[in-house]
Structure formats: structure tokens, C-alpha cells
Design a protein around this motif. Structure first.
Motif, mmCIF file in Angstrom:
data_model
loop_
_atom_site.group_PDB
_atom_site.id
_atom_site.type_symbol
_atom_site.label_atom_id
_atom_site.label_comp_id
_atom_site.label_asym_id
_atom_site.label_seq_id
_atom_site.Cartn_x
_atom_site.Cartn_y
_atom_site.Cartn_z
ATOM 1 N N VAL A 74 0.862 -1.181 0.000
ATOM 2 C CA VAL A 74 0.000 0.000 0.000
ATOM 3 C C VAL A 74 0.895 1.226 0.000
ATOM 4 C CG1 VAL A 74 -1.751 1.305 1.240
ATOM 5 C CG2 VAL A 74 -1.820 -1.204 1.250
ATOM 6 N N GLN A 75 0.669 2.095 -0.930
ATOM 7 C CA GLN A 75 1.412 3.356 -0.969
ATOM 8 C C GLN A 75 0.524 4.479 -0.457
ATOM 9 O OE1 GLN A 75 2.843 3.649 -5.026
ATOM 10 N NE2 GLN A 75 4.669 2.481 -4.525
ATOM 11 N N LEU A 76 1.114 5.336 0.364
ATOM 12 C CA LEU A 76 0.394 6.451 0.963
ATOM 13 C C LEU A 76 1.114 7.745 0.613
ATOM 14 C CD1 LEU A 76 -0.053 4.891 4.528
ATOM 15 C CD2 LEU A 76 -1.731 4.915 2.673
ATOM 16 N N VAL A 77 0.353 8.731 0.182
ATOM 17 C CA VAL A 77 0.937 10.015 -0.188
ATOM 18 C C VAL A 77 0.192 11.120 0.548
ATOM 19 C CG1 VAL A 77 1.478 11.618 -2.042
ATOM 20 C CG2 VAL A 77 1.601 9.145 -2.453
ATOM 21 N N GLU A 78 0.929 11.818 1.448
ATOM 22 C CA GLU A 78 0.341 12.919 2.196
ATOM 23 C C GLU A 78 0.538 14.240 1.459
ATOM 24 O OE1 GLU A 78 2.479 10.419 5.556
ATOM 25 O OE2 GLU A 78 2.966 11.151 3.537
ATOM 26 N N SER A 79 -0.347 15.170 1.739
ATOM 27 C CA SER A 79 -0.206 16.522 1.213
ATOM 28 C C SER A 79 -0.966 17.482 2.126
ATOM 29 C CB SER A 79 -0.734 16.622 -0.219
ATOM 30 O OG SER A 79 -2.118 16.313 -0.254
ATOM 31 N N GLY A 80 -0.717 18.777 1.930
ATOM 32 C CA GLY A 80 -1.469 19.783 2.665
ATOM 33 C C GLY A 80 -0.725 20.476 3.789
ATOM 34 N N GLY A 81 0.496 20.034 4.060
ATOM 35 C CA GLY A 81 1.264 20.688 5.107
ATOM 36 C C GLY A 81 1.721 22.079 4.682
ATOM 37 N N GLY A 82 2.259 22.816 5.659
ATOM 38 C CA GLY A 82 2.749 24.150 5.353
ATOM 39 C C GLY A 82 2.958 24.967 6.610
ATOM 40 N N LEU A 83 3.131 26.252 6.394
ATOM 41 C CA LEU A 83 3.333 27.200 7.489
ATOM 42 C C LEU A 83 2.021 27.932 7.763
ATOM 43 C CD1 LEU A 83 5.165 28.858 9.411
ATOM 44 C CD2 LEU A 83 5.655 30.353 7.455
ATOM 45 N N VAL A 84 1.640 27.977 9.031
ATOM 46 C CA VAL A 84 0.394 28.635 9.407
ATOM 47 C C VAL A 84 0.610 29.370 10.722
ATOM 48 C CG1 VAL A 84 -0.492 26.601 10.615
ATOM 49 C CG2 VAL A 84 -2.101 28.290 9.702
ATOM 50 N N GLN A 85 -0.108 30.446 10.904
ATOM 51 C CA GLN A 85 -0.004 31.209 12.143
ATOM 52 C C GLN A 85 -0.793 30.528 13.264
ATOM 53 O OE1 GLN A 85 -1.266 35.227 11.317
ATOM 54 N NE2 GLN A 85 0.758 35.798 10.528
ATOM 55 N N PRO A 86 -0.407 30.751 14.504
ATOM 56 C CA PRO A 86 -1.189 30.214 15.622
ATOM 57 C C PRO A 86 -2.644 30.635 15.517
ATOM 58 C CG PRO A 86 0.896 31.062 16.417
ATOM 59 C CD PRO A 86 0.811 31.448 14.969
ATOM 60 N N GLY A 87 -3.527 29.674 15.787
ATOM 61 C CA GLY A 87 -4.952 29.920 15.653
ATOM 62 C C GLY A 87 -5.501 29.604 14.280
ATOM 63 N N GLY A 88 -4.612 29.345 13.341
ATOM 64 C CA GLY A 88 -5.039 29.056 11.981
ATOM 65 C C GLY A 88 -5.442 27.608 11.770
ATOM 66 N N SER A 89 -5.728 27.283 10.517
ATOM 67 C CA SER A 89 -6.197 25.941 10.154
ATOM 68 C C SER A 89 -5.426 25.394 8.969
ATOM 69 C CB SER A 89 -7.689 25.977 9.800
ATOM 70 O OG SER A 89 -8.474 26.402 10.885
ATOM 71 N N LEU A 90 -5.325 24.084 8.923
ATOM 72 C CA LEU A 90 -4.786 23.362 7.778
ATOM 73 C C LEU A 90 -5.570 22.078 7.619
ATOM 74 C CD1 LEU A 90 -0.863 23.481 8.056
ATOM 75 C CD2 LEU A 90 -2.263 24.523 6.264
#
Length: 120
Positions: free
Chosen positions: A2-18
Motif C-alpha cells: 500500500v502506498q500512501l501520499v500525504e499533502s497539505g502541510g505548510g506554514l500557518v499562524q497560531p490559531g489558523g487551520s490546515l
């Protein structure tokens, strides 16, 4: 395999969302989870979800993070709200036919990880 590919990470300010995504090459019968590892710390469970949609969360993220899955797309998501600097880590998704393996951290399949940094 099974291959798994993550995405969506990054830099966000405190209180923010990802929102993180993990696409699996396998069918929707696998349990899946999200783990994270911060520098100098052990890898820890963040959230897990069974093939049927039952979930578990670490106490530190309850009420802020939501794990979900779209079986038609073989994808699991981690919606992260009210992010804190202590949420900074590399986030990994994993998959296994056995839910217990997801919870114990010895799942058979792991993604490569995606960096989440919470900083002002």
C-alpha cells in the motif's frame, strides 16, 4: 503493498487551520491514522479512523482536529483548527488492516510525511 501520499502541510499562524490529505493506493477496507513527530520527540498518535468511520484522538487535539475519510477516493483527511506552536511536527499517515496496529503505531504502511509548522 500500500502506498500512501500525504499533502497539505505548510506554514500557518497560531490559531489558523490546515487540512491534510492522505491518498492510499489500497481499497477502503484499511484502517488509517495520523501520527506526528516533532524534533527531539517520539512519534505520537494524533488521530485514527476505522474502515467504518469510528475515530480516536489524542487528548491534545480533541476538539481541534477532525479525522475523516472518503472511501470512494481512498483518502483520509485531517482537519486541524486552532493550531498551536506545539502542533509543529512532521505528520505521517499510516494504514493497516488491523485497527489495533494503527493505535499502537506498528502499522504496516506509512507515508513519507508532510511538515506542519505553526509560527507567527
Amino acid at each position: 503493498q500500500v502506498q500512501l501520499v500525504e499533502s497539505g502541510g505548510g506554514l500557518v499562524q497560531p490559531g489558523g487551520s490546515l487540512k491534510l490529505s492522505c491518498v492510499a493506493s489500497a481499497s477502503s477496507t484499511y484502517a488509517m491514522g495520523w501520527y506526528r513527530q516533532a524534533p527531539g520527540k517520539e512519534r505520537e498518535l494524533v488521530a485514527a479512523i476505522t474502515s467504518g468511520g469510528s475515530t480516536d484522538y489524542a487528548d491534545s487535539v480533541k476538539g481541534r482536529f477532525t479525522v475523516s475519510r472518503d472511501n470512494a477516493k481512498n483518502t483520509v483527511y485531517l482537519q486541524m483548527n486552532s493550531l498551536k506552536p506545539e502542533d509543529t511536527a512532521v505528520y505521517y499517515c499510516n494504514a493497516d488492516r488491523l485497527y489495533g496496529r494503527i493505535l499502537r503505531g506498528n502499522a504496516n504502511y506509512w507515508g513519507q510525511g508532510t511538515q506542519v509548522t505553526v509560527s507567527s
